[in-house]
Design a protein around this motif. Sequence first.
Motif, short mmCIF file in Angstrom:
data_model
loop_
_atom_site.label_atom_id
_atom_site.label_comp_id
_atom_site.label_asym_id
_atom_site.label_seq_id
_atom_site.Cartn_x
_atom_site.Cartn_y
_atom_site.Cartn_z
N ILE B 120 0.77 -0.92 0.26
CA ILE B 120 -0.11 0.32 -0.26
C ILE B 120 1.03 1.57 0.51
O ILE B 120 0.87 2.62 -0.54
CB ILE B 120 -0.80 -0.02 1.57
CG1 ILE B 120 -2.33 -1.49 0.86
CG2 ILE B 120 -1.68 1.85 1.35
CD1 ILE B 120 -2.90 -1.09 2.11
N ALA B 121 2.56 1.54 0.35
CA ALA B 121 2.82 2.44 0.84
C ALA B 121 3.15 2.70 -0.96
O ALA B 121 4.02 3.81 -0.65
CB ALA B 121 4.00 1.88 1.76
N ILE B 122 3.17 2.10 -1.52
CA ILE B 122 4.49 2.06 -2.78
C ILE B 122 3.27 2.46 -3.42
O ILE B 122 3.90 3.70 -4.27
CB ILE B 122 4.63 0.65 -3.63
CG1 ILE B 122 5.51 0.12 -3.09
CG2 ILE B 122 4.61 0.38 -4.67
CD1 ILE B 122 6.58 -1.68 -3.14
N THR B 123 2.22 2.64 -3.17
CA THR B 123 0.51 2.77 -4.65
C THR B 123 0.90 4.42 -4.94
O THR B 123 1.23 4.26 -5.32
CB THR B 123 -0.26 2.44 -4.53
OG1 THR B 123 -0.68 3.44 -2.59
CG2 THR B 123 -0.71 1.36 -4.47
N PRO B 124 1.09 5.31 -4.02
CA PRO B 124 1.17 6.99 -4.33
C PRO B 124 2.15 7.02 -5.70
O PRO B 124 2.46 7.65 -6.32
CB PRO B 124 0.84 7.18 -3.04
CG PRO B 124 0.62 6.87 -1.79
CD PRO B 124 1.02 5.10 -2.69
N PHE B 125 3.78 6.75 -5.00
CA PHE B 125 4.88 7.44 -6.14
C PHE B 125 4.44 6.08 -7.23
O PHE B 125 5.62 6.52 -8.55
CB PHE B 125 5.76 7.09 -5.24
CG PHE B 125 6.38 5.45 -4.93
CD1 PHE B 125 6.20 5.44 -3.69
CD2 PHE B 125 7.02 5.24 -5.94
CE1 PHE B 125 6.49 4.37 -2.94
CE2 PHE B 125 7.37 3.87 -5.00
CZ PHE B 125 7.59 3.75 -3.47
N MET B 126 3.22 5.32 -7.94
CA MET B 126 3.43 4.52 -8.78
C MET B 126 2.46 5.61 -9.71
O MET B 126 2.72 5.07 -11.06
CB MET B 126 3.26 3.28 -8.89
CG MET B 126 4.79 2.24 -8.28
SD MET B 126 5.86 1.90 -9.69
CE MET B 126 7.37 3.04 -9.08
N MET B 127 1.71 6.09 -9.05
CA MET B 127 1.05 6.47 -10.24
C MET B 127 1.48 8.04 -10.75
O MET B 127 2.73 8.51 -10.58
CB MET B 127 -0.39 7.34 -8.36
CG MET B 127 -1.04 6.40 -8.00
SD MET B 127 -2.57 6.58 -7.61
CE MET B 127 -2.67 7.39 -7.68
N TRP B 178 2.19 13.81 -0.13
CA TRP B 178 1.08 12.48 -0.31
C TRP B 178 1.81 10.98 -0.84
O TRP B 178 1.79 10.18 -0.95
CB TRP B 178 -0.25 13.06 -0.51
CG TRP B 178 -1.14 10.95 -0.84
CD1 TRP B 178 -1.72 11.34 0.53
CD2 TRP B 178 -1.25 10.77 -1.84
NE1 TRP B 178 -2.38 10.16 -0.22
CE2 TRP B 178 -1.78 9.87 -0.96
CE3 TRP B 178 -0.88 11.10 -3.24
CZ2 TRP B 178 -2.92 9.21 -2.89
CZ3 TRP B 178 -1.21 9.85 -3.85
CH2 TRP B 178 -2.57 9.20 -3.82
N PRO B 182 6.48 8.43 0.76
CA PRO B 182 5.81 6.83 1.39
C PRO B 182 7.60 6.49 0.75
O PRO B 182 7.81 4.77 1.24
CB PRO B 182 4.81 6.11 0.23
CG PRO B 182 3.70 7.84 0.34
CD PRO B 182 4.65 8.97 0.50
#
Lengths: 271, 303
Positions: B120-127, B178, B182
């Motif tokens: 879950i912590a990875i999701t923001p910066f993969m967007m 945001w 992460p």
Amino acid sequence: MTPPAARRILGRLQVAAMLVAVLAPLAWMVLSSFKVSRDVMALPPRLIFTPTLDNYRELFLRTDFLHNTWNSLVVALGATLLGLVLGAPAAFAIAWHRTTWPATLTLFARMAPGTLFLLPWFILFSQVDLVGTYTVLILTHGAITVPVALWTLLPYFDALPRALIESAQMDGCRPHAILGRIALPLVAPGLVVAAILCFVFTWNYFLFALALSGFDTKTAIVASFNFIGEGVTNWGALMAAATMIALPPLVLALLVQRHLVSGLSSGAVKG
Amino acid sequence: MSTIAGEALAVAPERVRSGQQKISFSWMVWPAVAFVVLMMVFPLVYAAWISLQDASLGTEPRFVGIENYLNLASDPEFLNAFRVTWVLYGAALALQLALGTWLGIVLNGVRVARHLVRTIAITPFMMPPVVVGMMAIVLLDPSVGIVNWLLGTVGVPPLLWLASPRWVLLSVALVDTWQWAPFVGLIVLGGLQSLPASVFEAAEVDGVIGWRRFVYVTLPLLGPTLLTAAVLRSVDLLRFFDLVFIATRGGPGNASTTMNMYAYQQGFEFSRFGHASAAMLTLSAVVLCTVMVFARLRRAVSY
């Protein structure tokens, strides 16, 4: 001193706070994409609503979004392939000979802002009439994927036992065969990570496609940016587009999450 | 190289067998180098050449030396962009390092569903930043955004967020945080896990725990890790573009026009190629100098 039970609860609360902070905006985006316009803007927010596919229907039927997504896919796959084809042999040679200047060169070139390349590219590619073609989009995104592939693969090639390559060479194996039949299969996990990072970075990158894509080659990201520019107040459709664009990189990233952070930071750690 | 190797093979095969005559893979590096030189180094040099000319759309380019650079130094818009870039950089970097350190420590303590939490912590910066920008527009809308509504329920008056000349940079910094805190958190987690456990045990024996352990033991040991994270974020933050381009268009007014945004506008909206190239090269120099300062620092704190 806090008793262990209290400390554990405090720890759990912090994890919960983190998860909520990360997931709440995402959940809001996905939920909004299934709401009719009236419900998206309703305050207090409607958590219970009748879900609708209208936004997605509008996105795919009334706009070129499907074609835009296809364009994104072509460019991202093309640039990924380019990055691997050029980056993998280079990473192998750099790891073997320990000559680091080509890697350093790519790293420094990567530090320049994308806008800096854009202007010369635009002028030069205009002269050969390539602006707006897949070719130019794949080539320019190669400026992202070649360094990424090279730097991601370096540690993997570095970890190969030298004796293995030396003995293959003694058996009369040619350099390209050593790379293709011995080294590459052994770094297959690294290739997967590199490919996924290349794909995600190209898919997510906005600037090059903004300036260099044509009407027919417009990527999904540029198209959805234009939705904002056109002042689309249909937030449901906007969030549907956002959800669709975010999906491929997220799914891919989750597949390799364990190797992702080391891959992302290896450039700086080694440089 | 292959002919030399061939001769060596013919003359002294036993030397090859003993591994002294090494096989050469050097040529494998050339396609990538050629690509980088053609697609990146050459455009860089070309941009430098343009920056020395008075080149705009529709006019004959004229060599003017460093005039474009001098003009930049006296252009209030560029000076504004310079200030905006550093304010945004300072705010975002501080937020991301602080929150990232906290996140790293929190993640390190996770025992249940460890894998899921990290995922879950990875999701923001993969967007894509475009998606993050779209989310920010919707969530932070002053009148119908849910963030203001939530703040309203605890009595905070509605904020203008991205529409406020005064708060837009902090808002953008928060949105970027945001997405990227992460990332810093996961780097810190990696750093924490590579630290020797004996140090922490020794600290505990000496009664150094809690807040004091964090300040006197954990933080100094994390120094190199935090500097690595700072370098990675610095390169992106100084070149800040995507998020402001999408969410604010550099506005309101020029309150969030970063140097990169300024350069883009000059080059692609006003077609002032020479001026824009000078701005972009100045920005590149800023990025390079910052990275070198951090590299020096990192060498100094390495243990």
